[in-house]
Every structure is written in C-alpha cells, then in structure tokens.
Design a protein around this motif. Sequence first.
Motif, PDB file in Angstrom:
ATOM      1  N   ALA A  61      -6.637  28.116   1.118  1.00 28.05           N
ATOM      2  CA  ALA A  61      -7.687  27.809   2.108  1.00 28.05           C
ATOM      3  C   ALA A  61      -8.684  26.812   1.510  1.00 28.05           C
ATOM      4  O   ALA A  61      -9.098  25.838   2.163  1.00 28.05           O
ATOM      5  CB  ALA A  61      -8.392  29.086   2.542  1.00 28.05           C
ATOM      6  N   ALA A  62      -9.075  27.044   0.244  1.00 20.67           N
ATOM      7  CA  ALA A  62     -10.020  26.121  -0.416  1.00 20.67           C
ATOM      8  C   ALA A  62      -9.367  24.752  -0.607  1.00 20.67           C
ATOM      9  O   ALA A  62     -10.019  23.714  -0.426  1.00 20.67           O
ATOM     10  CB  ALA A  62     -10.455  26.702  -1.760  1.00 20.67           C
ATOM     11  N   LEU A  63      -8.087  24.749  -0.944  1.00 23.90           N
ATOM     12  CA  LEU A  63      -7.386  23.465  -1.129  1.00 23.90           C
ATOM     13  C   LEU A  63      -7.341  22.697   0.196  1.00 23.90           C
ATOM     14  O   LEU A  63      -7.480  21.472   0.221  1.00 23.90           O
ATOM     15  CB  LEU A  63      -5.959  23.698  -1.665  1.00 23.90           C
ATOM     16  N   ALA A  64      -7.170  23.433   1.293  1.00 28.89           N
ATOM     17  CA  ALA A  64      -7.147  22.771   2.608  1.00 28.89           C
ATOM     18  C   ALA A  64      -8.524  22.173   2.917  1.00 28.89           C
ATOM     19  O   ALA A  64      -8.622  21.056   3.454  1.00 28.89           O
ATOM     20  CB  ALA A  64      -6.742  23.767   3.696  1.00 28.89           C
ATOM     21  N   ARG A  65      -9.585  22.887   2.540  1.00 32.71           N
ATOM     22  CA  ARG A  65     -10.949  22.344   2.759  1.00 32.71           C
ATOM     23  C   ARG A  65     -11.164  21.098   1.901  1.00 32.71           C
ATOM     24  O   ARG A  65     -11.740  20.110   2.346  1.00 32.71           O
ATOM     25  CB  ARG A  65     -12.009  23.405   2.413  1.00 32.71           C
ATOM     26  N   PHE A  66     -10.685  21.169   0.670  1.00 32.56           N
ATOM     27  CA  PHE A  66     -10.777  20.010  -0.232  1.00 32.56           C
ATOM     28  C   PHE A  66     -10.040  18.816   0.382  1.00 32.56           C
ATOM     29  O   PHE A  66     -10.584  17.707   0.493  1.00 32.56           O
ATOM     30  CB  PHE A  66     -10.170  20.404  -1.588  1.00 32.56           C
ATOM     31  N   ALA A  67      -8.813  19.063   0.824  1.00 31.53           N
ATOM     32  CA  ALA A  67      -7.991  17.970   1.371  1.00 31.53           C
ATOM     33  C   ALA A  67      -8.647  17.362   2.613  1.00 31.53           C
ATOM     34  O   ALA A  67      -8.549  16.144   2.848  1.00 31.53           O
ATOM     35  CB  ALA A  67      -6.586  18.488   1.693  1.00 31.53           C
ATOM     36  N   ALA A  68      -9.334  18.214   3.387  1.00 33.36           N
ATOM     37  CA  ALA A  68      -9.960  17.714   4.616  1.00 33.36           C
ATOM     38  C   ALA A  68     -11.092  16.731   4.314  1.00 33.36           C
ATOM     39  O   ALA A  68     -11.442  15.889   5.137  1.00 33.36           O
ATOM     40  CB  ALA A  68     -10.493  18.894   5.430  1.00 33.36           C
ATOM     41  N   GLU A  69     -11.662  16.839   3.101  1.00 34.11           N
ATOM     42  CA  GLU A  69     -12.807  15.992   2.721  1.00 34.11           C
ATOM     43  C   GLU A  69     -12.392  14.639   2.164  1.00 34.11           C
ATOM     44  O   GLU A  69     -13.247  13.804   1.892  1.00 34.11           O
ATOM     45  CB  GLU A  69     -13.623  16.700   1.618  1.00 34.11           C
ATOM     46  N   VAL A  70     -11.099  14.458   1.870  1.00 36.29           N
ATOM     47  CA  VAL A  70     -10.683  13.258   1.120  1.00 36.29           C
ATOM     48  C   VAL A  70      -9.605  12.492   1.891  1.00 36.29           C
ATOM     49  O   VAL A  70      -9.035  12.994   2.865  1.00 36.29           O
ATOM     50  CB  VAL A  70     -10.166  13.644  -0.295  1.00 36.29           C
ATOM     51  N   ASP A  71      -9.334  11.255   1.435  1.00 34.69           N
ATOM     52  CA  ASP A  71      -8.344  10.408   2.118  1.00 34.69           C
ATOM     53  C   ASP A  71      -7.026  10.332   1.368  1.00 34.69           C
ATOM     54  O   ASP A  71      -5.982  10.060   1.945  1.00 34.69           O
ATOM     55  CB  ASP A  71      -8.938   9.004   2.287  1.00 34.69           C
ATOM     56  N   VAL A  72      -7.082  10.516   0.072  1.00 36.91           N
ATOM     57  CA  VAL A  72      -5.876  10.488  -0.756  1.00 36.91           C
ATOM     58  C   VAL A  72      -6.169  11.379  -1.958  1.00 36.91           C
ATOM     59  O   VAL A  72      -7.333  11.540  -2.342  1.00 36.91           O
ATOM     60  CB  VAL A  72      -5.531   9.029  -1.187  1.00 36.91           C
ATOM     61  N   ILE A  73      -5.121  11.978  -2.517  1.00 37.91           N
ATOM     62  CA  ILE A  73      -5.327  12.930  -3.622  1.00 37.91           C
ATOM     63  C   ILE A  73      -4.512  12.505  -4.828  1.00 37.91           C
ATOM     64  O   ILE A  73      -3.353  12.080  -4.695  1.00 37.91           O
ATOM     65  CB  ILE A  73      -4.928  14.359  -3.177  1.00 37.91           C
ATOM     66  N   THR A  74      -5.132  12.611  -6.002  1.00 30.30           N
ATOM     67  CA  THR A  74      -4.408  12.374  -7.242  1.00 30.30           C
ATOM     68  C   THR A  74      -4.690  13.548  -8.179  1.00 30.30           C
ATOM     69  O   THR A  74      -5.418  14.474  -7.813  1.00 30.30           O
ATOM     70  CB  THR A  74      -4.801  11.006  -7.858  1.00 30.30           C
TER      71      THR A  74
END
Length: 354
Positions: A61-74
Amino acid sequence: MTSDVIPPGSTIGILGGGQLGRMTAMGAARLGYRALSYSPEADAIAGQVAPHMQGAYDDTAALARFAAEVDVITYEFENVPERTVAACARHKPVRPGVRPIHFAQHRLREKEFFRKAGIGTADYQPIATATDLAAATALPGILKTCTDGYDGKGQARVATRDELVAAWARFDRRECILEALVDFQCEVSAIVARSLDGQTRCFPIGRNEHRDGILRTTTVPSGLPGGVLAEAQRLGQQLATSLDLVGLVALEMFVTRDGRVLANEMAPRPHNSGHWTIDACATSQFEQLVRAICGLPLGPVDVLRPSRMENLIGDEAIAWPRYLADPTARLHLYGKAKARPGRKMGHVTYLVPE
Ligand code: AMP
C-alpha cells in the motif's frame, strides 16, 4: 526525442535512501527534476536533499502511494527485494527494471548470465551441498554467499578443501559460489548508460583499487593499453544490451596479467567507481542515469581532467578540513551521523593539475 520523454519538472522515485540515492537526487535537481526516495530508515541520508518516504519494502500500500507521487522509478542498490521492484512496476515505469535486479542479486545467476551473454568470468562452481564441496576444484579460490554480500562481506579466501569446508560452515551452509582466485594485474570498471531507444554510452574506464573487499580509489585515465580499455568497454556495452536495460549498469572486471578482461560483478545503478564523473567528466553518472530513464539524450562522457577518487571510510572523514584546504581536492560528504569501520562516509576527487 520521442513522446516517451519525461520532462524536467517531473518527479523521479528512488528506491533506497543511501548516498547513491542522495547523489541521484542531486543530479536530478540539476536538470530541474524533483526526487522522492523510499526506504525503511527514518533518517535516510537521501532525505537530507529531497523528500523521503519511510516505508517497508513489503508494504504494497505504501509502495503504491509512493508510485502515485512519481513519474518514473529507479533504484539505488540492487538488494531492494525483487518483489518490491515488481510491485512498483505495476504502477509506474521502473528503469532499469526487474530483470537486472534478478541477476545482480544472486552471484550464481549473475555469473551464469555473464557466460550466456558471452562475457568471460573466472572459473566458478556452485556450492549448495556437501557433494558440491567434495567435488570443488576451483582452489585456491574465494567462497562467496550467493546473496546479501557487498563490500567484501560474505566472502572468504580459501586455499585448501579444509578451509573451504570451514568457511562454508561459517556461512551457515548457505548457497554459495566458489570462484577461482584470479591473478589480476588490476581491476577496472565500465559504467554504461543505455537509453530508451537502445543506444549505449560507456564512461571512460576507471582503474580501481580495493582493500579488504572495499573500493578505495578509482583513477581515470587508467593508463592501461587501448586494447584492454576497448575490451572492457565492449563487455560493459554487451552487458547493458543483453540485460535490455534502460538506465545505468556498472561492470567490475579483472585485467589478468596476460591482458584478458574477466567480469567480476555488476550493479544496475550508479557505482562508487563512477563518483569521479561528478567533478571530472562532462556528464556525471547521476545526471546520465536521469537522462537515460527520462528519455533524454545521453550526455557526453569526455574526461575534463585526469582524476583520482578516494573513498573516505570510517573515521577518515574526520580529516575534512585538510581536504577543504587542498586546492586539488573536491570533497563530498554523505551526511551520515555515525562513522563505523568500513562505512563509506564520503569521497574526495583529486583533480590532477594541468
Ligand atoms: P566482490 O564483492 O565480488 O566485488 O569482491 C570484492 C573484491 O574482492 C574484488 O574487487 C577483488 O579485489 C576481490 N576478489 C573478488 N573475487 C575475486 C577473485 N575471483 N579473484 C581475485 N580477487 C577477487
């Protein structure tokens, strides 16, 4: 540029909160990007330079919130669990992706991948059972745990079968790999960027010195013959292409006394041996990562000045006034509160006067 471009002003998510994440955030800021790092620590040093989100690597759930805040992940280190990276990839593009981490996290898989990609390595044997021990021939060698080893941890030099048996017991009979000891003249690394459209660009090869399994210095130019450098670059580029990654990958290699180049290990992220690029190269490895994952053109990799990077380990960073007073030194401190033996606290890049 294609429509896949993630433009300046966008936010780059970084899994991990250490110095590589911190310097990635600084490289991103230079080009007008925001960064948000994610890791379990409350006081992550990446959080000193850009927003940080504290969360467990298995908290979907926290990872989904993190992903929602960003455009690309590394990611800034390869021991982020594969499942965490896969969970993020369900929401946003993750570059360099799940596949490179799958191989980089496990020494045996990694070596098998190198061989399949046509990249030579030292002889090695899996050590998972007592039968494997009895059959081992790669002696003298280095026994390494397949997972969770870094900076010389989870490694033992073994000259005889008795030493091998004892070392494996010390590692709780975990899955290991036994590598034949390479009689090298030096160690080098290739750091390669690969763009969305499959172009690769390799930074000039650095010559690395390790002590107790930890990188101490990187020198560029390396002073090695052109043929060796070309081969090291070719292997790095071959690796980036075989992994089909978008981002950065570092390949650490041995140069044998007879001039062969053998792969040791890879890291699909910025690498300690590329820190010299911040002060002495036309594009830093951190900016190059940002360019690659955001679909921007890769930057030039010309050496601006010959340099030698030295890590500041444990209490060595106490001498910071001395480095500041040296006009040839560029000091970088990572903001870590406590110096522990073996802990990387910062680095200095010495620029050789012209
Ligand atoms: P690694 O964690 O595998 O990068 O190993 C750390 C360091 O240990 C390397 O940079 C080398 O200096 C040394 N080392 C690792 N594997 C070997 C090997 N097979 N032969 C000789 N030296 C090695």
